[in-house]
Design an enzyme around this catalytic site. Structure first.
Site, mmCIF file in Angstrom:
data_model
loop_
_atom_site.group_PDB
_atom_site.id
_atom_site.type_symbol
_atom_site.label_atom_id
_atom_site.label_comp_id
_atom_site.label_asym_id
_atom_site.label_seq_id
_atom_site.Cartn_x
_atom_site.Cartn_y
_atom_site.Cartn_z
ATOM 1 N N ASP A 320 -1.406 0.503 -1.537
ATOM 2 C CA ASP A 320 -1.377 -0.720 -2.348
ATOM 3 C C ASP A 320 -2.029 -1.888 -1.624
ATOM 4 O OD1 ASP A 320 0.822 -0.557 -0.495
ATOM 5 O OD2 ASP A 320 1.624 -2.374 -1.414
ATOM 6 N N GLU A 321 -2.411 -2.893 -2.416
ATOM 7 C CA GLU A 321 -2.866 -4.199 -1.921
ATOM 8 C C GLU A 321 -3.915 -4.071 -0.815
ATOM 9 O OE1 GLU A 321 0.982 -7.002 -2.808
ATOM 10 O OE2 GLU A 321 1.062 -5.829 -0.951
ATOM 11 N N VAL A 322 -4.954 -3.295 -1.093
ATOM 12 C CA VAL A 322 -5.999 -3.063 -0.090
ATOM 13 C C VAL A 322 -7.158 -4.034 -0.325
ATOM 14 C CG1 VAL A 322 -7.631 -1.398 0.873
ATOM 15 C CG2 VAL A 322 -5.345 -0.647 0.150
#
Length: 527
Positions: A320-322
């Site tokens: 996530d949230e890369v």
């Protein structure tokens, strides 16, 4: 006091008074699948015994024996049970519990049978409780339910069971009923993790999702790469490999699987304190360097070590949230991207899919946060479970594509959102807009998430409870037995919250926001 606070007090005074004054209420949490009860009363013998005659489960590891001992401890709630049973009609004294388990196997895995049948007293043996289950883990749930039927009478100084005869037939609605804890943002001492596991068992939650590492710290020893835990906050805020194995064993003996998370490629800055070459550069330290083969060797080593102690079939690989900007502005990585004809988003996909292949090679099935599905859907391994967190509507898309899903939408099931009241936790339905039975079966269940930015050992319990219990009933109880109006279960949940307090769990009041304090003096049942 404001009008709203005064109104809450009146409501909970009414609900609490009904609970506190009348033990002849059905105060079991979560609500079982089927319940029948009577109007009589029996008393527990002071040498209450466990009997297993006829059971196929030999209990060589003493999982059942230990569960029985724990049940007696929580029933007594530290009181001295010294009443005079000689004054009680002998036909009303229950000598013990006869547990009949049909499977000799105590391997704990996703989908293990958790059903049980509880009779108080047994029709065949009227001086015993009868508990039968397919597996020892169903029997543990039955013991938890029985513990909630028992009451210490302060007048007689005896343990009593009211409303007998009881017949309870029970099984969970979903096989995955999880709680996430985060030991990177704040370190949680091992005794506190064990307390959380104990409290999960009280509510019949069965998966501890351990978000072990993140940007802020890397507290776990990894034998294959011993400098990774140089990223811990301090030398004392760490878990040895043996600590992790002990946590897994402690949970397993209570019917709880541990889902280990290794969040990659983002949320991994702490890795570079021990191995700086994992950073794209000293000035741009995450996500992990996609161009460096050493990155994938480290992931392989970690997952190899994980496979030795984390026995759950799933491993969580995050994803996530890369933010790939570090890759696209670091010269040696931009050169690699050009050579491989990739942009940042394609490199993100390459990283996630390669990490998945490594996990598969170690025998794991994979859980990834939903961004991986949102960004490259059908490229994911078919053994992927998509973990929904950003909001509604994703689960139905996931199962329509044939993949499995776990629901944790942040607007309803994030415990760090202190402004989300217990009623919203209770109402959150994992199968919203999913009507096809085959697709419904792809929803493994749900999970409440205790992210650690504002919790440590001082406040984790009151932030988790009682709101996690509201979700626990949603995940356990048959849909048609769930209350459409959460206020109809407020008294029963207040009773469970007080039961947690009596068992040493610092569960917060129902009234007010998450982690709230009592607003004024009064009974536990009115808070």
């Amino acid at each position: 006091m404001g009008l709203k606070s005064a109104w809450l007090v009146v409501v909970f005074l009414f609900l609490g008074a009904a609970v506190a004054k009348n033990v002849n209420e059905l105060n079991v949490w979560p609500m079982p699948k089927w319940v029948s009860r009577g109007h009589s009363r029996v008393y527990m013998s002071q040498d209450f015994q466990l009997v297993t005659d006829g059971s196929k489960y030999i209990d060589g590891s003493e999982i059942l024996k230990d569960g029985f001992t724990r049940m007696l401890d929580v029933v007594k709630v530290a009181h001295v049970v010294d009443g005079d049973l000689s004054r009680v009609d002998k036909s009303l004294i229950i000598k013990g519990i006869h547990v009949l388990i049909f499977s000799p196997d105590d391997q704990l895995q996703y989908g293990v049978a958790e059903s049980y049948k509880l009779l108080v007293p047994s029709p065949e043996m009227p001086d015993y409780v009868h508990l039968e289950a397919q597996t020892v883990y169903g029997a543990l749930h039955g013991l938890q339910t029985f513990s909630q039927l028992c009451h210490f009478n302060f007048t007689t100084r005896l343990i009593e069971v009211h409303m007998v005869p009881w017949t309870i037939i029970d099984q969970p609605r979903f096989s995955y009923r999880g709680l996430l804890i985060d030991t990177s943002r704040h370190y949680q001492p091992v005794p506190m993790i064990k307390k959380v596991i104990d409290s999960m068992a009280y509510a019949k939650l069965n998966v501890l999702h351990w978000h072990i590492v993140d940007t802020q710290s890397f507290p776990l020893e990894i034998p294959s790469y011993p400098h990774l835990w140089d990223g811990a906050y301090s030398v004392s805020e760490r878990y040895t490999f043996s600590d992790a194995a002990e946590i897994v064993s402690y949970a397993q003996r209570r019917g709880i699987n541990v889902l280990a998370e290794l969040d990659v490629p983002g949320h991994a800055l702490s890795w570079g304190h021990g191995y700086p070459s994992l950073w794209p550069s000293k000035d741009c330290q995450q996500p992990l360097d996609v161009s460096n083969e050493f990155t994938f060797k480290v992931i392989d080593g970690i997952l190899s070590d994980f496979s030795k102690i984390f026995k759950f079939k799933f491993v969580h690989l995050g994803g996530d949230e890369v933010d790939t900007s570090c890759w696209t502005k670091t010269p040696h990585i931009t050169k690699w991207l050009k050579e491989h004809r990739m942009n940042g988003s394609q490199a993100y996909q390459y990283f996630v899919l390669r990490a998945q292949k490594i996990a598969l090679s170690h025998g794991f099935e994979i859980v990834n946060w939903e961004e991986t599905f949102n960004d490259f859907r059908n490229k994911l391994s078919r053994k992927t479970v998509v973990h929904n967190w950003l909001g509604g509507g994703v689960a139905e898309q996931v199962v329509a594509s044939g993949l499995r899903c776990i629901v944790s939408n942040q607007d309803k099931w994030y415990l760090d959102h202190l402004d989300t009241p217990w009623e919203e936790f209770y109402k959150n339905e994992p199968l919203t807009n999913i009507t096809n039975p085959e697709q419904q079966s792809l929803v493994l269940g749900g999970e409440v998430c205790m992210w650690g930015e504002t919790v440590d050992g001082s406040d984790i319990e009151q932030t988790i409870w009682p709101r996690a219990a509201a979700a626990a009933e949603r995940l356990w109880t048959p849909y048609d037995k769930l209350a459409k109006d959460p206020e109809k279960v407020a008294g029963r949940l207040a009773h469970f919250r007080c039961l947690l307090n009596q068992r040493g769990v610092a569960a917060a009041p129902l009234a007010g926001p998450g982690r709230g304090a009592p607003i004024e003096p009064g009974s536990c049942y009115v808070q």
